[in-house]
Motif scaffolding. Structure first.
Motif, PDB file in Angstrom:
ATOM      1  N   ALA A  18      39.926  39.395  50.647  1.00  0.00           N
ATOM      2  CA  ALA A  18      41.035  38.742  49.943  1.00  0.00           C
ATOM      3  C   ALA A  18      40.499  37.750  48.912  1.00  0.00           C
ATOM      4  O   ALA A  18      41.007  37.685  47.782  1.00  0.00           O
ATOM      5  CB  ALA A  18      41.952  38.035  50.939  1.00  0.00           C
ATOM      6  N   ASP A  19      39.459  36.992  49.279  1.00  0.00           N
ATOM      7  CA  ASP A  19      38.860  36.047  48.334  1.00  0.00           C
ATOM      8  C   ASP A  19      38.274  36.777  47.131  1.00  0.00           C
ATOM      9  O   ASP A  19      38.416  36.326  45.990  1.00  0.00           O
ATOM     10  CB  ASP A  19      37.772  35.215  49.014  1.00  0.00           C
ATOM     11  CG  ASP A  19      38.328  34.226  50.027  1.00  0.00           C
ATOM     12  OD1 ASP A  19      39.555  33.982  50.021  1.00  0.00           O
ATOM     13  OD2 ASP A  19      37.523  33.700  50.830  1.00  0.00           O
ATOM     14  N   ALA A  20      37.617  37.902  47.385  1.00  0.00           N
ATOM     15  CA  ALA A  20      37.032  38.682  46.289  1.00  0.00           C
ATOM     16  C   ALA A  20      38.120  39.242  45.380  1.00  0.00           C
ATOM     17  O   ALA A  20      37.974  39.233  44.144  1.00  0.00           O
ATOM     18  CB  ALA A  20      36.176  39.812  46.847  1.00  0.00           C
ATOM     19  N   GLU A  21      39.209  39.712  45.964  1.00  0.00           N
ATOM     20  CA  GLU A  21      40.315  40.232  45.159  1.00  0.00           C
ATOM     21  C   GLU A  21      40.925  39.124  44.295  1.00  0.00           C
ATOM     22  O   GLU A  21      41.239  39.352  43.124  1.00  0.00           O
ATOM     23  CB  GLU A  21      41.378  40.873  46.050  1.00  0.00           C
ATOM     24  CG  GLU A  21      40.939  42.192  46.658  1.00  0.00           C
ATOM     25  CD  GLU A  21      41.911  42.728  47.695  1.00  0.00           C
ATOM     26  OE1 GLU A  21      42.827  41.975  48.127  1.00  0.00           O
ATOM     27  OE2 GLU A  21      41.754  43.894  48.089  1.00  0.00           O
ATOM     28  N   ASP A  22      41.075  37.935  44.866  1.00  0.00           N
ATOM     29  CA  ASP A  22      41.593  36.796  44.104  1.00  0.00           C
ATOM     30  C   ASP A  22      40.658  36.437  42.957  1.00  0.00           C
ATOM     31  O   ASP A  22      41.104  36.152  41.843  1.00  0.00           O
ATOM     32  CB  ASP A  22      41.792  35.576  45.008  1.00  0.00           C
ATOM     33  CG  ASP A  22      42.912  35.759  46.023  1.00  0.00           C
ATOM     34  OD1 ASP A  22      43.743  36.678  45.832  1.00  0.00           O
ATOM     35  OD2 ASP A  22      42.947  34.984  46.999  1.00  0.00           O
ATOM     36  N   LEU A  23      39.368  36.476  43.229  1.00  0.00           N
ATOM     37  CA  LEU A  23      38.380  36.168  42.197  1.00  0.00           C
ATOM     38  C   LEU A  23      38.428  37.193  41.068  1.00  0.00           C
ATOM     39  O   LEU A  23      38.377  36.833  39.888  1.00  0.00           O
ATOM     40  CB  LEU A  23      36.981  36.121  42.817  1.00  0.00           C
ATOM     41  CG  LEU A  23      35.837  35.633  41.944  1.00  0.00           C
ATOM     42  CD1 LEU A  23      36.101  34.210  41.476  1.00  0.00           C
ATOM     43  CD2 LEU A  23      34.531  35.711  42.712  1.00  0.00           C
ATOM     44  N   VAL A  24      38.565  38.455  41.415  1.00  0.00           N
ATOM     45  CA  VAL A  24      38.668  39.507  40.400  1.00  0.00           C
ATOM     46  C   VAL A  24      39.946  39.323  39.582  1.00  0.00           C
ATOM     47  O   VAL A  24      39.921  39.426  38.345  1.00  0.00           O
ATOM     48  CB  VAL A  24      38.620  40.911  41.051  1.00  0.00           C
ATOM     49  CG1 VAL A  24      39.020  41.990  40.052  1.00  0.00           C
ATOM     50  CG2 VAL A  24      37.228  41.179  41.604  1.00  0.00           C
ATOM     51  N   ASP A  25      41.047  39.053  40.253  1.00  0.00           N
ATOM     52  CA  ASP A  25      42.309  38.834  39.540  1.00  0.00           C
ATOM     53  C   ASP A  25      42.196  37.666  38.567  1.00  0.00           C
ATOM     54  O   ASP A  25      42.671  37.741  37.423  1.00  0.00           O
ATOM     55  CB  ASP A  25      43.460  38.580  40.520  1.00  0.00           C
ATOM     56  CG  ASP A  25      43.844  39.824  41.317  1.00  0.00           C
ATOM     57  OD1 ASP A  25      43.484  40.938  40.880  1.00  0.00           O
ATOM     58  OD2 ASP A  25      44.501  39.663  42.363  1.00  0.00           O
ATOM     59  N   GLU A  26      41.572  36.584  38.998  1.00  0.00           N
ATOM     60  CA  GLU A  26      41.387  35.424  38.122  1.00  0.00           C
ATOM     61  C   GLU A  26      40.496  35.782  36.937  1.00  0.00           C
ATOM     62  O   GLU A  26      40.758  35.377  35.799  1.00  0.00           O
ATOM     63  CB  GLU A  26      40.782  34.253  38.900  1.00  0.00           C
ATOM     64  CG  GLU A  26      40.568  33.005  38.085  1.00  0.00           C
ATOM     65  CD  GLU A  26      41.840  32.422  37.522  1.00  0.00           C
ATOM     66  OE1 GLU A  26      41.765  31.766  36.467  1.00  0.00           O
ATOM     67  OE2 GLU A  26      42.922  32.615  38.115  1.00  0.00           O
ATOM     68  N   GLY A  27      39.450  36.559  37.174  1.00  0.00           N
ATOM     69  CA  GLY A  27      38.579  37.002  36.091  1.00  0.00           C
ATOM     70  C   GLY A  27      39.328  37.854  35.080  1.00  0.00           C
ATOM     71  O   GLY A  27      39.134  37.711  33.866  1.00  0.00           O
ATOM     72  N   VAL A  28      40.190  38.729  35.559  1.00  0.00           N
ATOM     73  CA  VAL A  28      40.992  39.578  34.666  1.00  0.00           C
ATOM     74  C   VAL A  28      41.944  38.716  33.845  1.00  0.00           C
ATOM     75  O   VAL A  28      42.091  38.917  32.625  1.00  0.00           O
ATOM     76  CB  VAL A  28      41.759  40.652  35.474  1.00  0.00           C
ATOM     77  CG1 VAL A  28      42.804  41.334  34.619  1.00  0.00           C
ATOM     78  CG2 VAL A  28      40.784  41.667  36.061  1.00  0.00           C
ATOM     79  N   ARG A  29      42.574  37.722  34.488  1.00  0.00           N
ATOM     80  CA  ARG A  29      43.490  36.834  33.761  1.00  0.00           C
ATOM     81  C   ARG A  29      42.750  36.058  32.676  1.00  0.00           C
ATOM     82  O   ARG A  29      43.227  35.942  31.543  1.00  0.00           O
ATOM     83  CB  ARG A  29      44.167  35.865  34.728  1.00  0.00           C
ATOM     84  CG  ARG A  29      45.343  36.452  35.476  1.00  0.00           C
ATOM     85  CD  ARG A  29      46.140  35.354  36.183  1.00  0.00           C
ATOM     86  NE  ARG A  29      45.392  34.756  37.291  1.00  0.00           N
ATOM     87  CZ  ARG A  29      45.413  35.204  38.545  1.00  0.00           C
ATOM     88  NH1 ARG A  29      46.133  36.262  38.851  1.00  0.00           N
ATOM     89  NH2 ARG A  29      44.718  34.607  39.483  1.00  0.00           N
ATOM     90  N   GLN A  30      41.583  35.548  33.002  1.00  0.00           N
ATOM     91  CA  GLN A  30      40.810  34.803  32.011  1.00  0.00           C
ATOM     92  C   GLN A  30      40.346  35.707  30.873  1.00  0.00           C
ATOM     93  O   GLN A  30      40.363  35.299  29.711  1.00  0.00           O
ATOM     94  CB  GLN A  30      39.614  34.114  32.669  1.00  0.00           C
ATOM     95  CG  GLN A  30      40.001  32.920  33.504  1.00  0.00           C
ATOM     96  CD  GLN A  30      38.793  32.194  34.066  1.00  0.00           C
ATOM     97  OE1 GLN A  30      37.656  32.536  33.773  1.00  0.00           O
ATOM     98  NE2 GLN A  30      39.048  31.176  34.879  1.00  0.00           N
ATOM     99  N   ALA A  31      39.941  36.922  31.202  1.00  0.00           N
ATOM    100  CA  ALA A  31      39.505  37.858  30.164  1.00  0.00           C
ATOM    101  C   ALA A  31      40.658  38.175  29.221  1.00  0.00           C
ATOM    102  O   ALA A  31      40.473  38.219  27.990  1.00  0.00           O
ATOM    103  CB  ALA A  31      38.958  39.133  30.795  1.00  0.00           C
ATOM    104  N   LYS A  32      41.849  38.373  29.764  1.00  0.00           N
ATOM    105  CA  LYS A  32      43.016  38.647  28.919  1.00  0.00           C
ATOM    106  C   LYS A  32      43.362  37.433  28.057  1.00  0.00           C
ATOM    107  O   LYS A  32      43.741  37.568  26.890  1.00  0.00           O
ATOM    108  CB  LYS A  32      44.216  39.057  29.768  1.00  0.00           C
ATOM    109  CG  LYS A  32      44.087  40.462  30.333  1.00  0.00           C
ATOM    110  CD  LYS A  32      45.299  40.845  31.153  1.00  0.00           C
ATOM    111  CE  LYS A  32      45.135  42.249  31.715  1.00  0.00           C
ATOM    112  NZ  LYS A  32      46.263  42.666  32.540  1.00  0.00           N
TER     113      LYS A  32
END
Length: 78
Positions: free
Chosen positions: A57-71
């Protein structure tokens, strides 16, 4: 090291089987200790599963945050 563990285990089993207790008592002791070991193993597996799920779950949250920042960066550049 493996031979030492096998020897130790064999010694315990021989000690239990030749102990001055009735056969029924010995079988109950073996069954009880086996159930205790099984319960401890199940607790360990449950604990590891919970930790894995938490890390996932922590890794998924980190990936989601990375995607948001990239966008967000992509929108700033555009």
């Amino acid at each position: 090291m493996n031979k030492v563990l096998v020897g130790f285990t064999a010694g315990i089993l021989v000690g239990i089987l030749f102990a001055p207790a009735k056969g029924s008592e010995t079988r109950e002791t073996i069954a009880r200790r086996g159930n205790e070991l099984k319960d401890k193993f199940n607790d360990l597996v449950d604990s590891m599963t919970d930790k894995f799920d938490s890390l996932k779950a922590d890794a998924e949250d980190l990936v989601d945050e990375g995607v948001r920042q990239a966008k967000a960066y992509q929108n700033e550049v555009s």
